[in-house]
Design a protein around this motif. Structure first.
Motif: not given
Length: 267
Positions: A25-29, A234-242
């Motif tokens: 989330s921080l990376a996306a922000y 692209v980064f944003a949806p990766i965070g909630p995956l786990p």
């Protein structure tokens, strides 16, 4: 006992998933913010300067005025001016066993006239050589530095001391400019009498000497800004995956447990 062990495992996995979510989330922000900043900067730099006077902002196209040529330190090609950066490189492993590259600047070398002169309309503005940083560069990796670069053992040792991990070699990057080249200049003029000397731009924090037109410069910044915002999406949806995977596992486990409980009653 097994239930307690499973609960502890789930707690650990949940904690890791939350760390993963926070990191992505921080990376996306920050990637999105960087892209947005580039787009804002492009918009602000799209209007050319109308007045060249002491203390004024500079956004103007011009031509590099020819002067006696010099020899670039590394490539040894003849040019108006050259900027060479010598870097020490290393590789290190983080706590999650990922490999990364670290770098430390050993030395920066500039050759050329004391001031790079730019003809803009009927005026001439001057960029002190030590305020110029080459944008268009070529880089080369190597294990040993040529003697002509004049790097001392002490300078190499000081750079190595700033590196993380194991030293792997050197990199030399160099950019050069030639008289007669059309450029777009971003900066501000010193608020003093005499020659119109360029100083770092209030917005960028440095003088930008772009080889091309203002339209090309703005397009490049807009492209970088749009690309960064796309990467952020692209980064944003990766965070909630786990968390989603963990939730699915818990849902399946809950249904299986309910099925086991309900089995005797159906019998």
């Amino acid at each position: 006992m097994a239930s307690t062990h499973m609960s502890r495992t789930i707690s650990i996995l949940l904690g890791l998933a939350l760390v993963w979510l926070t990191a992505w989330s921080l990376a996306a922000y920050f990637t999105y913010a960087s892209g947005s900043e580039s787009l804002r900067t492009a918009a602000q730099l799209s209007t050319p300067s109308t007045v060249l006077e002491q203390g004024a902002d500079v956004r103007i196209e011009g031509t590099l005025v020819a002067a006696p040529t010099v020899k670039a330190t590394y490539s040894e090609r003849h040019c108006l001016a050259a900027h060479t950066t010598i870097i020490a490189l290393s590789r290190y492993q983080d706590s999650q066993d990922n490999w990364w590259t670290d770098s430390a600047v050993i030395k920066e070398l500039r050759v050329g006239p004391g001031n790079i002169v730019i003809a803009a309309d009927d005026r001439r503005i001057e960029l002190p050589l030590d305020r110029w940083a080459a944008r268009d560069r070529t880089s080369e990796a190597m294990q040993e530095l040529p003697a002509r670069l004049g790097v001392t053992a002490g300078e190499v040792a000081a750079a190595k001391a700033r590196l993380r991990g194991s030293f792997t070699g050197f990199s030399v990057s160099e950019g050069a400019i030639d008289g007669g080249t059309h450029v777009f200049v971003v900066g501000k003029l010193e608020d003093r009498d005499g020659s119109l000397l360029l100083a770092p731009d209030r917005l960028l924090g440095h003088v930008d000497l772009f080889l091309g037109t203002q339209a090309d410069y703005v397009k490049e910044m807009e492209r970088k800004g749009s690309s960064a915002r796309t990467v952020a999406w692209v980064f944003a949806p990766i965070g909630p995956l786990p968390l989603a995977v963990l939730g699915l596992v818990l849902l399946v486990r809950s249904r299986k447990r309910r099925a086991v409980i309900d089995a005797p009653s159906r019998a």
